[in-house]
Design a protein around this motif. Structure first.
Motif, PDB file in Angstrom:
ATOM      1  N   PHE A   1       0.818  -1.220   0.000  1.00  0.00           N
ATOM      2  CA  PHE A   1       0.000   0.000   0.000  1.00  0.00           C
ATOM      3  C   PHE A   1       0.847   1.263   0.000  1.00  0.00           C
ATOM      4  O   PHE A   1       0.461   2.279  -0.574  1.00  0.00           O
ATOM      5  N   GLU A   2       2.032   1.204   0.611  1.00  0.00           N
ATOM      6  CA  GLU A   2       2.891   2.393   0.709  1.00  0.00           C
ATOM      7  C   GLU A   2       3.472   2.796  -0.646  1.00  0.00           C
ATOM      8  O   GLU A   2       3.952   3.909  -0.805  1.00  0.00           O
ATOM      9  N   GLU A   3       3.406   1.917  -1.623  1.00  0.00           N
ATOM     10  CA  GLU A   3       3.955   2.201  -2.954  1.00  0.00           C
ATOM     11  C   GLU A   3       2.926   2.821  -3.901  1.00  0.00           C
ATOM     12  O   GLU A   3       3.285   3.242  -4.998  1.00  0.00           O
ATOM     13  N   ARG A   4       1.695   2.868  -3.490  1.00  0.00           N
ATOM     14  CA  ARG A   4       0.634   3.387  -4.356  1.00  0.00           C
ATOM     15  C   ARG A   4       0.608   4.907  -4.374  1.00  0.00           C
ATOM     16  O   ARG A   4       1.023   5.557  -3.416  1.00  0.00           O
ATOM     17  N   GLN A   5       0.101   5.446  -5.452  1.00  0.00           N
ATOM     18  CA  GLN A   5      -0.080   6.895  -5.554  1.00  0.00           C
ATOM     19  C   GLN A   5      -1.183   7.366  -4.601  1.00  0.00           C
ATOM     20  O   GLN A   5      -1.065   8.417  -3.984  1.00  0.00           O
ATOM     21  N   LYS A   6      -2.245   6.588  -4.521  1.00  0.00           N
ATOM     22  CA  LYS A   6      -3.394   6.934  -3.686  1.00  0.00           C
ATOM     23  C   LYS A   6      -3.433   5.984  -2.491  1.00  0.00           C
ATOM     24  O   LYS A   6      -3.344   4.772  -2.663  1.00  0.00           O
TER      25      LYS A   6
END
Length: 128
Positions: free
Chosen positions: A53-58
C-alpha cells in the motif's frame, strides 16, 4: 508476555506471504496455549508485511485494509480470544500506508462481528 504487531508475518525480502502465513498461524496457535501471552493487534501498515500500500499513488481506503488485513486480525482474535487482544496503532511507522483515522476505521470494521462489550475491551480496557 505481549506479542507486538501480531508477530509480523513477513511478506518481503524473499518471504512470500502465502508461504509464511501457515507457519505464522501455527506459531500463533502454539503461543495462544500460554494464558499469559497477549497480542497487540496492529502494525500491519509497515512495509515488511508486503501488502504494498505504501507504494501506491493513492492511499488505501479502510475497506481495502479490511480486505487485506481482516483475515489475519480475525485469526488472531479467534485464536487468542477477545480478552487477550488489544488494538493498536503503530504510528508513525504505519503512516506511509494510511492515516491514523483510516487505520482505526479499518480495525473497527474488522471487529464489527464482535459485541460492543468485546470491542470496548479490545480497543480500551485490555490495554490497562
Amino acid at each position: 508476555i505481549i506479542i507486538n504487531h501480531m508477530a509480523v508475518p513477513l511478506g518481503i525480502c524473499g518471504f512470500n506471504r502465502d508461504e509464511v502465513r501457515p507457519v505464522w498461524e501455527e506459531s500463533m496457535k502454539r503461543l495462544a496455549k500460554f494464558k499469559n501471552v497477549f497480542v497487540k493487534v496492529g502494525g500491519f501498515g509497515m512495509r515488511w508485511l508486503g501488502f504494498g500500500f505504501e507504494e501506491r499513488q493513492k492511499p488505501p481506503t479502510s475497506d481495502e485494509l479490511v480486505a487485506a488485513w481482516g483475515p489475519y486480525i480475525l485469526f488472531v482474535i479467534e485464536t487468542f480470544g477477545v480478552d487477550r487482544c488489544m488494538m493498536e496503532s503503530n504510528s508513525p511507522m504505519d503512516k506511509p500506508t494510511c492515516s491514523y483515522t483510516v487505520l482505526f476505521n479499518a480495525l473497527k470494521k474488522i471487529t464489527r462481528c464482535y459485541s460492543k462489550e468485546d470491542r470496548w475491551n479490545m480497543f480500551k480496557l485490555n490495554a490497562k
